[in-house]
Every structure is written in C-alpha cells, then in structure tokens.
Design a protein around this motif. Structure first.
Motif, PDB file in Angstrom:
ATOM      1  N   PHE A 290      31.741  25.890  60.509  1.00 17.90           N
ATOM      2  CA  PHE A 290      31.156  27.208  60.256  1.00 17.90           C
ATOM      3  C   PHE A 290      30.961  27.452  58.763  1.00 17.90           C
ATOM      4  N   TRP A 291      32.005  27.228  57.984  1.00 24.12           N
ATOM      5  CA  TRP A 291      31.908  27.536  56.557  1.00 24.12           C
ATOM      6  C   TRP A 291      30.941  26.606  55.842  1.00 24.12           C
ATOM      7  N   CYS A 292      30.921  25.343  56.213  1.00 25.85           N
ATOM      8  CA  CYS A 292      29.941  24.426  55.610  1.00 25.85           C
ATOM      9  C   CYS A 292      28.518  24.837  55.970  1.00 25.85           C
ATOM     10  N   SER A 293      28.313  25.239  57.224  1.00 26.32           N
ATOM     11  CA  SER A 293      26.985  25.675  57.654  1.00 26.32           C
ATOM     12  C   SER A 293      26.569  26.950  56.937  1.00 26.32           C
ATOM     13  N   LEU A 294      27.470  27.906  56.847  1.00 24.90           N
ATOM     14  CA  LEU A 294      27.146  29.185  56.225  1.00 24.90           C
ATOM     15  C   LEU A 294      26.795  29.021  54.746  1.00 24.90           C
ATOM     16  N   VAL A 295      27.606  28.280  54.027  1.00 18.97           N
ATOM     17  CA  VAL A 295      27.348  28.089  52.595  1.00 18.97           C
ATOM     18  C   VAL A 295      26.058  27.301  52.387  1.00 18.97           C
ATOM     19  N   SER A 296      25.877  26.224  53.138  1.00 22.83           N
ATOM     20  CA  SER A 296      24.707  25.373  52.921  1.00 22.83           C
ATOM     21  C   SER A 296      23.408  26.057  53.338  1.00 22.83           C
ATOM     22  N   VAL A 297      23.428  26.856  54.403  1.00 17.84           N
ATOM     23  CA  VAL A 297      22.191  27.522  54.805  1.00 17.84           C
ATOM     24  C   VAL A 297      21.798  28.578  53.765  1.00 17.84           C
ATOM     25  N   ASN A 298      22.772  29.179  53.120  1.00 21.45           N
ATOM     26  CA  ASN A 298      22.450  30.123  52.043  1.00 21.45           C
ATOM     27  C   ASN A 298      21.985  29.399  50.785  1.00 21.45           C
ATOM     28  N   MET A 299      22.539  28.223  50.521  1.00 23.04           N
ATOM     29  CA  MET A 299      22.034  27.408  49.409  1.00 23.04           C
ATOM     30  C   MET A 299      20.584  27.002  49.656  1.00 23.04           C
ATOM     31  N   LEU A 300      20.251  26.779  50.900  1.00 22.81           N
ATOM     32  CA  LEU A 300      18.908  26.326  51.250  1.00 22.81           C
ATOM     33  C   LEU A 300      17.886  27.459  51.211  1.00 22.81           C
ATOM     34  N   PHE A 301      18.165  28.574  51.872  1.00 24.13           N
ATOM     35  CA  PHE A 301      17.127  29.591  52.065  1.00 24.13           C
ATOM     36  C   PHE A 301      17.149  30.742  51.059  1.00 24.13           C
ATOM     37  N   PHE A 302      18.295  31.090  50.494  1.00 17.97           N
ATOM     38  CA  PHE A 302      18.336  32.232  49.579  1.00 17.97           C
ATOM     39  C   PHE A 302      17.480  32.009  48.333  1.00 17.97           C
ATOM     40  N   PRO A 303      17.553  30.843  47.664  1.00 19.02           N
ATOM     41  CA  PRO A 303      16.709  30.651  46.471  1.00 19.02           C
ATOM     42  C   PRO A 303      15.216  30.644  46.775  1.00 19.02           C
ATOM     43  N   MET A 304      14.850  30.381  48.024  1.00 20.33           N
ATOM     44  CA  MET A 304      13.420  30.374  48.362  1.00 20.33           C
ATOM     45  C   MET A 304      12.781  31.739  48.132  1.00 20.33           C
ATOM     46  N   HIS A 305      13.556  32.802  48.288  1.00 20.69           N
ATOM     47  CA  HIS A 305      13.013  34.133  48.013  1.00 20.69           C
ATOM     48  C   HIS A 305      12.584  34.245  46.551  1.00 20.69           C
ATOM     49  N   PHE A 306      13.405  33.731  45.667  1.00 18.03           N
ATOM     50  CA  PHE A 306      13.120  33.856  44.239  1.00 18.03           C
ATOM     51  C   PHE A 306      11.959  32.973  43.802  1.00 18.03           C
ATOM     52  N   VAL A 307      11.907  31.733  44.300  1.00 17.26           N
ATOM     53  CA  VAL A 307      10.773  30.883  43.915  1.00 17.26           C
ATOM     54  C   VAL A 307       9.483  31.412  44.537  1.00 17.26           C
ATOM     55  N   GLY A 308       9.594  32.033  45.704  1.00 15.95           N
ATOM     56  CA  GLY A 308       8.405  32.642  46.297  1.00 15.95           C
ATOM     57  C   GLY A 308       7.914  33.825  45.489  1.00 15.95           C
ATOM     58  N   LEU A 309       8.850  34.672  45.050  1.00 17.25           N
ATOM     59  CA  LEU A 309       8.443  35.803  44.211  1.00 17.25           C
ATOM     60  C   LEU A 309       7.926  35.340  42.853  1.00 17.25           C
ATOM     61  N   ALA A 310       8.386  34.169  42.404  1.00 18.72           N
ATOM     62  CA  ALA A 310       7.893  33.621  41.138  1.00 18.72           C
ATOM     63  C   ALA A 310       6.541  32.943  41.300  1.00 18.72           C
ATOM     64  N   GLY A 311       6.055  32.844  42.536  1.00 19.56           N
ATOM     65  CA  GLY A 311       4.710  32.322  42.747  1.00 19.56           C
ATOM     66  C   GLY A 311       4.623  30.920  43.307  1.00 19.56           C
ATOM     67  N   MET A 312       5.741  30.348  43.772  1.00 18.35           N
ATOM     68  CA  MET A 312       5.656  28.995  44.323  1.00 18.35           C
ATOM     69  C   MET A 312       4.922  29.041  45.662  1.00 18.35           C
ATOM     70  N   PRO A 313       3.778  28.363  45.752  1.00 19.63           N
ATOM     71  CA  PRO A 313       3.005  28.401  46.994  1.00 19.63           C
ATOM     72  C   PRO A 313       3.583  27.454  48.039  1.00 19.63           C
ATOM     73  N   ARG A 314       3.256  27.717  49.283  1.00 22.71           N
ATOM     74  CA  ARG A 314       3.628  26.786  50.342  1.00 22.71           C
ATOM     75  C   ARG A 314       2.433  25.911  50.670  1.00 22.71           C
ATOM     76  N   ARG A 315       2.687  24.836  51.412  1.00 25.30           N
ATOM     77  CA  ARG A 315       1.650  23.886  51.816  1.00 25.30           C
ATOM     78  C   ARG A 315       0.973  23.211  50.630  1.00 25.30           C
ATOM     79  N   ILE A 316       1.735  22.952  49.579  1.00 20.76           N
ATOM     80  CA  ILE A 316       1.219  22.260  48.402  1.00 20.76           C
ATOM     81  C   ILE A 316       2.070  21.000  48.213  1.00 20.76           C
ATOM     82  N   PRO A 317       1.460  19.831  48.069  1.00 15.93           N
ATOM     83  CA  PRO A 317       2.256  18.601  47.982  1.00 15.93           C
ATOM     84  C   PRO A 317       3.021  18.436  46.667  1.00 15.93           C
TER      85      PRO A 317
END
Length: 155
Positions: A55-82
């Motif tokens: 549980f704790w490994c999953s919780l920490v790692s899923v937040n490491m994975l998805f939480f920063p995506m909000h910030f890079v998205g707001l900074a303008g990182m597009p999706r579907r770009i190689p």
C-alpha cells in the motif's frame, strides 16, 4: 471555464487528472476488493505486513508519477509529442521513476496473491472480518463449490 479549458487542452494536466482519478479511484478500489475477498476465496489470510508495504509503496509511487504531471501540464508540456522541451526533462525523469516504482510495487501485490493461492499463511476463519454479515460469511473459507445443499432461509 473557457480560460482554463484553453490552457489545459492537450497538455499533461489532462493526463494527470484523468490518471489520478482512474488509478487511485478504480485500481486502488480493485486492489482493496481483492484484499477483502482473498481470504474467503483461498481460505488463507494474506500477509498483512506485505500488504502494508504494498500500500505505502503504491501510494507514494503513484503520487510521484501523477502529481508532477499537473505542473508540467500547466507549464505547457503537450501530450502526444514524441520529443519534449529540455525544460521538462527533470520532472519527466522523476515521473518515470515513480511509474517504474508503481509497477514494481504491484509485484508485491502479485506475490501476496500467489502466496494465498498456494496456501502459505494463516488459515482464514469463516467470518474473516469483524462484523461480517450475509450468506457468504456463513460458509467455510474457502467457500465450497456447492455452497448450500438446500436454499438458505433469508430473513
């Protein structure tokens, strides 16, 4: 909100939001259901310490994975770009580590399920959980193939 939609469209903010809802809502719910029912399915209690580490490994790692995506998205990182701009490299590396750790933590879950299926662990009682009510908790663990020879009386 039109200004927000204009900023979020085709950015990693959308990816982050969708996957946060999907993984933490659906996948964690499915994992919780397996932990709830596996003693009844197999007749063996799972290793609680292993489940807590999972549980704790999953919780920490899923937040490491998805939480920063909000910030890079707001900074303008597009999706579907190689190939992305160099300014996103550090957070992309951090998110990749989180993704690999989340995948590895699911191996702990798989190992716990396999242990139960092999009968490794303490025998589960008929009423595994305190306060368990219903017909499924009236039969032995694991439940027999023909659960009731005669239909039970439901009150």
């Amino acid at each position: 909100i039109i200004p927000a939609d204009f900023q979020y469209q085709d950015t990693y903010f959308v990816v982050a939001h969708f996957h946060y809802v999907l993984v933490t809502g659906a996948v964690f719910g499915i994992i919780a259901a397996v932990y709830y029912w596996i003693p009844k399915w197999t007749g063996v209690m799972y290793d609680e310490r292993l489940a807590q580490v999972h549980f704790w490994c999953s919780l920490v790692s899923v937040n490491m994975l998805f939480f920063p995506m909000h910030f890079v998205g707001l900074a303008g990182m597009p999706r579907r770009i190689p190939d992305y701009a160099l300014q996103f490299a550090d957070l992309n590396a951090f998110m990749s580590i989180g993704g690999f750790l989340f995948g590895l933590s699911q191996l702990l879950f798989l190992w716990g399920v396999v242990r139960c299926m092999r009968g490794i662990g303490d025998k589960a009682t008929d009423r595994v959980w305190e306060g368990a009510q219903g017909l499924e908790w009236e039969v032995p663990s694991p439940a027999p193939y023909h659960t009731f020879e005669t239909p039970p009386v439901v009150k």
